[in-house]
Design an enzyme around this catalytic site. Structure first.
Site, short mmCIF file in Angstrom:
data_model
loop_
_atom_site.label_atom_id
_atom_site.label_comp_id
_atom_site.label_asym_id
_atom_site.label_seq_id
_atom_site.Cartn_x
_atom_site.Cartn_y
_atom_site.Cartn_z
N PRO A 176 36.28 36.98 50.51
CG PRO A 176 38.31 36.77 49.43
CD PRO A 176 36.87 36.64 49.16
CB CYS A 177 36.51 42.00 50.21
SG CYS A 177 34.98 41.71 49.47
CD GLU A 178 31.04 41.89 51.98
OE1 GLU A 178 30.43 42.23 53.33
OE2 GLU A 178 30.63 42.50 51.12
CD GLN A 235 34.25 45.49 53.87
OE1 GLN A 235 33.02 45.31 54.17
NE2 GLN A 235 34.62 46.14 52.80
#
Length: 207
Positions: free
Chosen positions: A155-157, A160
């Site tokens: 989810p962090c990708e 961003q």
């Protein structure tokens, strides 16, 4: 709330384009909404390795035999068609505040592929799925609602990536834009017909 509204719209469009049986469906567990799509076939072409004609171990180690076989150009090598089946789930990650794509891959008989086999397949699907990116793009863990092992995209990708597009996208259409960017990493696409249907049913087109 926004995820649920976008998810409901996504399912309605999917039913119109793909049909009720083949389209995305909406589920709910413990008052949490998620989307899912099962039995999505993926066809992979692989070199055909046929050892049925090998009569002894000597044939595998005889340099003369190996020399003859190595003369066959890879371009003329026969290919076998391998069909795997994907199951996709879309859940909302409350911490990162983005959707997350979960998936698992199995053979036709339902046997799940190993982690190495799944990654080998993903590498053939997208050039961004390189070995050195293995755990920066994908992870393997427990599905937060079903408590079963799944793979998922970090989810962090996603956060961003979508931070660039979010100001440009109508919130109701966020899920469509997000999946159109994420899906190619697992060999899928969002059909153009989804966006055509959205355009036909937008308030401006109906004015």
């Amino acid at each position: 709330q926004l995820f649920e509204e976008s998810a409901a719209l996504f399912v309605r469009v999917s039913e119109l384009v793909d049909g009720r049986d083949l389209g995305w469906k909406q589920g709910q567990i413990l008052n949490k909404t998620y989307l899912y799509k099962k039995n999505v076939p993926s066809i992979i072409l692989r070199p055909l390795t046929d050892l049925g004609d090998v009569e002894s171990l000597d044939e595998l180690t005889d340099p003369m035999i190996n020399e003859d076989k190595s003369a066959v150009s890879p371009s003329t090598e026969e290919l076998q068609k391998v069909i795997h089946f994907y199951e996709f789930h879309i859940l909302y990650h409350s911490t990162y505040e983005v959707p997350v794509l979960y998936f698992k891959v199995s053979l036709a008989d339902g046997t799940p592929l190993s982690s190495d086999d799944v990654w080998s397949e993903l590498e053939t699907i997208s050039p961004t799925n390189r070995a050195d990116n293995r755990w920066t793009i994908f992870s393997e863990g427990e599905h937060p609602l079903l408590h079963q092992p799944f793979f998922f995209l970090h989810p962090c990708e996603t956060r961003q990536l979508m931070s660039t597009f979010l100001p440009l996208v109508d919130p109701k259409y966020y899920l469509f834009s997000w999946l159109s960017l994420i899906a190619p990493q697992v060999g899928q696409t969002v059909p153009l017909d989804y966006f055509i249907v959205l355009g036909q049913n937008s308030p401006k087109s109906q004015a």
